[in-house]
Design an enzyme around this catalytic site. Structure first.
Site, mmCIF file in Angstrom:
data_model
loop_
_atom_site.group_PDB
_atom_site.id
_atom_site.type_symbol
_atom_site.label_atom_id
_atom_site.label_comp_id
_atom_site.label_asym_id
_atom_site.label_seq_id
_atom_site.Cartn_x
_atom_site.Cartn_y
_atom_site.Cartn_z
ATOM 1 N N SER A 20 0.835 -1.215 0.000
ATOM 2 C CA SER A 20 0.000 0.000 0.000
ATOM 3 C C SER A 20 0.864 1.257 0.000
ATOM 4 C CB SER A 20 -0.882 0.037 1.257
ATOM 5 O OG SER A 20 -1.937 -0.864 1.139
ATOM 6 N N SER A 163 -13.401 2.526 2.441
ATOM 7 C CA SER A 163 -12.343 2.092 1.528
ATOM 8 C C SER A 163 -11.239 3.130 1.439
ATOM 9 C CB SER A 163 -12.931 1.835 0.131
ATOM 10 O OG SER A 163 -11.893 1.806 -0.832
ATOM 11 N N GLN A 165 -8.926 2.995 -0.646
ATOM 12 C CA GLN A 165 -8.666 3.262 -2.066
ATOM 13 C C GLN A 165 -9.538 4.404 -2.563
ATOM 14 O OE1 GLN A 165 -9.146 -0.500 -4.068
ATOM 15 N NE2 GLN A 165 -7.280 -1.352 -3.190
ATOM 16 N N ASP A 320 -7.619 -7.262 4.906
ATOM 17 C CA ASP A 320 -6.807 -8.201 4.117
ATOM 18 C C ASP A 320 -6.405 -9.439 4.921
ATOM 19 O OD1 ASP A 320 -6.986 -6.590 1.893
ATOM 20 O OD2 ASP A 320 -5.143 -5.501 2.334
ATOM 21 N N LYS A 347 -13.330 -8.377 -3.564
ATOM 22 C CA LYS A 347 -11.856 -8.299 -3.625
ATOM 23 C C LYS A 347 -11.351 -9.066 -4.854
ATOM 24 C CE LYS A 347 -11.133 -5.788 0.008
ATOM 25 N NZ LYS A 347 -10.560 -4.459 -0.148
ATOM 26 N N ARG A 393 -4.117 -13.699 -1.420
ATOM 27 C CA ARG A 393 -4.313 -13.781 0.037
ATOM 28 C C ARG A 393 -4.965 -15.109 0.452
ATOM 29 N NH1 ARG A 393 -1.679 -9.591 1.692
ATOM 30 N NH2 ARG A 393 -1.978 -7.624 0.603
HETATM 31 C C1 S3P Z 1 -5.771 -0.935 0.027
HETATM 32 C C2 S3P Z 1 -6.984 -0.825 0.622
HETATM 33 C C3 S3P Z 1 -7.861 -1.971 0.861
HETATM 34 C C4 S3P Z 1 -7.127 -3.283 0.793
HETATM 35 C C5 S3P Z 1 -6.213 -3.363 -0.384
HETATM 36 C C6 S3P Z 1 -5.195 -2.233 -0.363
HETATM 37 C C7 S3P Z 1 -4.985 0.283 -0.197
HETATM 38 O O1 S3P Z 1 -8.874 -1.950 -0.128
HETATM 39 O O2 S3P Z 1 -8.019 -4.364 0.774
HETATM 40 O O3 S3P Z 1 -5.516 -4.597 -0.363
HETATM 41 O O4 S3P Z 1 -3.781 0.202 -0.489
HETATM 42 O O5 S3P Z 1 -5.572 1.364 -0.092
HETATM 43 P P1 S3P Z 1 -10.203 -1.065 0.091
HETATM 44 O O6 S3P Z 1 -9.744 0.276 0.440
HETATM 45 O O7 S3P Z 1 -10.933 -1.048 -1.211
HETATM 46 O O8 S3P Z 1 -10.933 -1.784 1.170
#
Ligand code: S3P
Length: 433
Positions: A20, A163, A165, A320, A347, A393
């Protein structure tokens, strides 16, 4: 890959850089003015996808082993790509890059592998359209054709899905918006984008109210390069920590690993279920907490004080690690119940269905819910043929299950671990006895 039952896990390990944080370091460095040296960059295929997309956007990147030099050209440093940008299996690449592309003066297409082209993108399309980008999609799925607009319109956005992301996508778009872009979240998610932006000198305002937290960035933002060192990946470390905790007589140390409070809920959970896991030597590096984790194997099945149920605000903090926690839960008195985790169905695979199917294949008693599952415990798992559905995972969680099972376990298509952790099986072989 064949996994044989193990007696113990013993040794010292270092993890490659956090996935990340590496995505964010590379993308934000590409928008900075000047050269950012990034050390301990992730070895994952996902982060390689980010680098190849940035290269297609005209960013010059030099590799020296796990160290990168990213030559950022500031706010005007990206160029229209010649063809589609392939994000491979990486949701983080697609969703975060979409935020950056929304504020450019050109058109770009984001695509990915079969799994990524099935994942929901409405969650980013809606806010980015509100900010002024034109986006076309296939029923709110990739390929996404993004016609950028500069400057974007600053917005205040209430996150409907917890989220990181989506939060990060909007904040990165906010760098090219006129005025203050604010994201309000009701369940805290990982805050690496906030920390990386601050490290590179972008001022952010964070405010906490009852039941929500908001982060605001003022655009247009301009900032300079600064050296970054990426901590070891705690989500990769989690498989070794889980395996060592479950195998009596184990002793494992992982140094220089990220211990950001939004990522350590898995460790807290192990501890509160009675497994001896300790975090020490915590320090800040490049705005991220880093420390050493030590684990020794439980002498017998831990008996938590009350039945373990994971739900609510905790879920985004160990999103995760949930398939792995299900494996761990099958070994504790009373088992484990996971709820409010419907996000897992969106996912890299449907992680609820994949966890349930593979736990059952190994002889565990499992009840499936729309938003999670319940596993009974303690159960002696049996070696089985595991179908990880191409999901890294799931493959790694069930490799851990194979270590504590009776008989041999076969992980089909095990090479999918490279999506986040190409060295996984090699490192496992080096610490298993
Ligand atoms: C991540 C956020 C998570 C996670 C992913 C990495 C990130 O997803 O599951 O493996 O780097 O921001 P979500 O934000 O969609 O839950």
């Amino acid at each position: 890959m064949i996994i044989q039952p193990a007696k113990t896990i013993r040794g010292r390990l270092l993890m490659a850089g956090d996935k990340s944080i590496s995505h964010r370091a590379a993308m934000i460095a590409a928008l900075a003015k000047g050269t950012t040296r990034i050390s301990n960059f992730s070895s994952s295929a996902d982060c390689a996808a980010t680098l190849s997309c940035l290269a297609k956007l005209g960013v010059s990147i030099e590799h020296h082993g796990d160290e990168l030099s990213v030559h950022g050209g500031g706010a005007d440093g990206l160029r229209a790509p010649r063809g589609p940008l392939d994000c491979a299996n990486s949701g983080t690449t697609m969703r975060l890059l979409a935020g950056i592309l929304a504020g450019q003066n050109f058109q770009a297409t984001l695509t990915g592998d079969e799994s990524l082209r099935l994942r929901p993108m409405k969650r980013i399309i809606e806010p980015l359209r509100e900010m002024g980008a034109k986006i076309s999609s296939h029923d709110a799925r990739a390929p996404l054709v993004i016609d950028g607009h500069r400057p974007l319109q600053a917005i205040s956005y209430d996150l409907r899905v917890a989220s990181a992301q989506v939060k990060s996508c909007i904040m990165l778009a906010g760098l090219n918006a006129e005025g203050r872009t604010e994201v309000v979240e009701h369940n805290a998610t990982r805050d690496h984008t906030e920390r990386m932006l601050r490290w590179l000198g972008v001022p952010l305002e964070v405010s906490n109210a009852e039941g929500s937290c908001s982060v605001a960035v003022d655009g247009p933002a301009s900032f300079n390069a600064r050296e970054v060192s990426v901590p070891g990946d705690i989500s990769s470390a989690a498989y070794f920590i889980g395996a060592a905790a479950l195998l009596p007589g184990s002793s494992l140390e992982i140094a220089n690993v990220g211990v950001n409070p939004t990522r350590v809920a898995f460790i807290n959970q192990l501890r509160s279920s009675g497994f001896p896991v300790a975090v020490s030597d915590v320090r800040e590096e490049c705005n991220e907490p880093v420390g050493t984790i030590r684990v020794s194997g439980a002498k017998s099945s831990p008996t938590p004080n009350s039945p373990v149920t994971l739900r609510g605000a905790l879920i985004p903090q160990l999103i995760d690690e949930l398939p792995l926690l299900a494996v761990v839960g099958s070994q504790i008195e009373g088992g484990i119940e996971i709820r409010n985790a419907a996000e897992l169905r969106a996912k890299e695979s449907d992680r609820i269905a994949a966890s349930v199917q593979n736990l059952r294949a190994m002889g565990a008693k499992v009840e499936e819910f729309e938003d999670g599952w319940r596993v009974s415990g303690p159960t002696q798992l049996r070696g089985a043929e595991i179908d990880p559905r191409g999901d890294h995972r799931i493959a790694m969680a069930f490799a851990v299950a194979g270590l504590i099972a009776e008989g041999e376990t076969e992980i089909k298509g095990a090479e999918c671990v490279a999506v986040s952790f190409p060295e996984f099986f090699e490192l496992l072989g080096s610490v298993v006895e």
